[in-house]
Design a protein around this motif. Structure first.
Motif, PDB file in Angstrom:
ATOM      1  N   ASN A 184       0.792  -1.227   0.000  1.00 37.61           N
ATOM      2  CA  ASN A 184       0.000   0.000   0.000  1.00 37.61           C
ATOM      3  C   ASN A 184       0.825   1.277   0.000  1.00 37.61           C
ATOM      4  OD1 ASN A 184      -2.285  -1.621   0.192  1.00 37.61           O
ATOM      5  ND2 ASN A 184      -2.214  -1.627   2.410  1.00 37.61           N
ATOM      6  N   ILE A 185       2.077   1.198   0.348  1.00 38.25           N
ATOM      7  CA  ILE A 185       2.895   2.410   0.451  1.00 38.25           C
ATOM      8  C   ILE A 185       4.160   2.262  -0.372  1.00 38.25           C
ATOM      9  CG2 ILE A 185       2.051   3.049   2.742  1.00 38.25           C
ATOM     10  CD1 ILE A 185       4.616   1.906   3.899  1.00 38.25           C
ATOM     11  N   THR A 186       4.849   3.351  -0.570  1.00 33.21           N
ATOM     12  CA  THR A 186       6.103   3.333  -1.312  1.00 33.21           C
ATOM     13  C   THR A 186       7.223   3.837  -0.410  1.00 33.21           C
ATOM     14  OG1 THR A 186       5.731   5.582  -2.101  1.00 33.21           O
ATOM     15  CG2 THR A 186       4.940   3.786  -3.511  1.00 33.21           C
ATOM     16  N   GLU A 187       8.437   3.521  -0.785  1.00 34.17           N
ATOM     17  CA  GLU A 187       9.610   3.988  -0.056  1.00 34.17           C
ATOM     18  C   GLU A 187       9.542   5.509   0.076  1.00 34.17           C
ATOM     19  OE1 GLU A 187      13.034   3.657   2.073  1.00 34.17           O
ATOM     20  OE2 GLU A 187      12.157   1.902   1.122  1.00 34.17           O
ATOM     21  N   ASP A 198       7.872  11.670   3.457  1.00 38.97           N
ATOM     22  CA  ASP A 198       7.163  12.718   2.714  1.00 38.97           C
ATOM     23  C   ASP A 198       6.038  13.284   3.571  1.00 38.97           C
ATOM     24  OD1 ASP A 198       8.820  12.297   0.543  1.00 38.97           O
ATOM     25  OD2 ASP A 198       7.357  11.112  -0.589  1.00 38.97           O
ATOM     26  N   TRP A 199       5.352  12.397   4.303  1.00 41.12           N
ATOM     27  CA  TRP A 199       4.282  12.831   5.194  1.00 41.12           C
ATOM     28  C   TRP A 199       4.828  13.803   6.252  1.00 41.12           C
ATOM     29  CZ3 TRP A 199       4.194  11.950  10.482  1.00 41.12           C
ATOM     30  CH2 TRP A 199       3.041  12.368  11.146  1.00 41.12           C
ATOM     31  N   GLU A 212      11.492  -2.704   5.050  1.00 42.80           N
ATOM     32  CA  GLU A 212      12.175  -2.681   3.759  1.00 42.80           C
ATOM     33  C   GLU A 212      11.266  -2.120   2.664  1.00 42.80           C
ATOM     34  OE1 GLU A 212      12.129  -5.196   5.889  1.00 42.80           O
ATOM     35  OE2 GLU A 212      14.167  -5.949   6.151  1.00 42.80           O
ATOM     36  N   GLY A 213       9.958  -2.304   2.807  1.00 43.69           N
ATOM     37  CA  GLY A 213       8.995  -1.796   1.840  1.00 43.69           C
ATOM     38  C   GLY A 213       8.613  -0.344   2.074  1.00 43.69           C
ATOM     39  N   GLY A 214       9.139   0.263   3.120  1.00 45.66           N
ATOM     40  CA  GLY A 214       8.885   1.688   3.341  1.00 45.66           C
ATOM     41  C   GLY A 214       8.116   2.037   4.596  1.00 45.66           C
ATOM     42  N   GLN A 215       7.781   1.040   5.425  1.00 46.68           N
ATOM     43  CA  GLN A 215       7.045   1.360   6.652  1.00 46.68           C
ATOM     44  C   GLN A 215       8.036   1.756   7.737  1.00 46.68           C
ATOM     45  OE1 GLN A 215       4.249  -1.616   7.969  1.00 46.68           O
ATOM     46  NE2 GLN A 215       3.292  -0.221   9.424  1.00 46.68           N
ATOM     47  N   LYS A 216       8.559   2.983   7.554  1.00 44.37           N
ATOM     48  CA  LYS A 216       9.508   3.543   8.503  1.00 44.37           C
ATOM     49  C   LYS A 216       9.410   5.058   8.433  1.00 44.37           C
ATOM     50  CE  LYS A 216      13.664   3.213   5.616  1.00 44.37           C
ATOM     51  NZ  LYS A 216      14.956   2.524   5.556  1.00 44.37           N
TER      52      LYS A 216
END
Length: 168
Positions: free
Chosen positions: A43-46, A51-52, A121-125
């Motif tokens: 659902n999200i990108t790196e 950006d948020w 790794e998929g961007g949930q950080k």
């Protein structure tokens, strides 16, 4: 000569001006990712969460609310663990939300990741820069807000005395 109504209006304006020139810091509550929440790939990108965070000013006392559906968690990690998506053993997990309040004296970078599967790794950080909300001090160690209170009282007190004098 100014009438009573004019004096009252002038005193009111002075009080409003004095109050407007003082700065008060209120804590802000943020929902991480806004309506998307704290979610994992696909659902999200790196970079989505960074950006948020861009353009937001985080200060000590602010709250970050992580809201999710499914299997997620929140780990507060070091920069190295953030960059490497290290599966740390200390994290927060709950039903579907976790709120972290930044310490009142917080400043500098704070790093958050999800340690479930390959979510990080998929961007949930998330990496945020926290600016200090602690009062600045002058060279003599006195507190800047005390100076603001002094300025406020020196503006309001004479106006109040003048008002009382003219009304009597």
């Amino acid at each position: 000569m100014m009438g009573r109504q004019g004096v009252v209006s002038m005193a009111g304006l002075l009080v409003l001006f004095a109050l407007a020139s003082t700065r008060t810091t209120m804590a802000t509550d943020y929902t991480v990712g806004d309506s998307m929440g704290w979610t994992g790939p696909p659902n999200i990108t790196e970079g989505f969460y960074n950006d948020w965070a861009a353009g937001k000013t985080f200060e000590g006392g602010d709250s970050l609310k992580f809201v999710w559906n499914g299997s997620h968690n929140v780990a507060i990690v070091s920069k190295e663990d953030y960059e490497n998506c290290t599966k740390v053993s200390s994290y927060f997990i709950g039903g579907s939300a976790f709120t972290y309040t930044l310490p009142s004296n917080a400043s500098g970078m704070y790093y958050f990741i999800c340690t479930v599967d390959s979510h990080c790794e998929g961007g949930q950080k998330l990496a945020i820069n926290v600016t200090s909300s602690e009062p600045s001090t002058t060279d003599d160690g006195s507190s800047a807000p005390l100076l603001a209170i002094g300025a406020l009282s020196s503006a309001v007190l004479p106006a109040g005395v003048l008002l009382l004098h003219l009304l009597n």
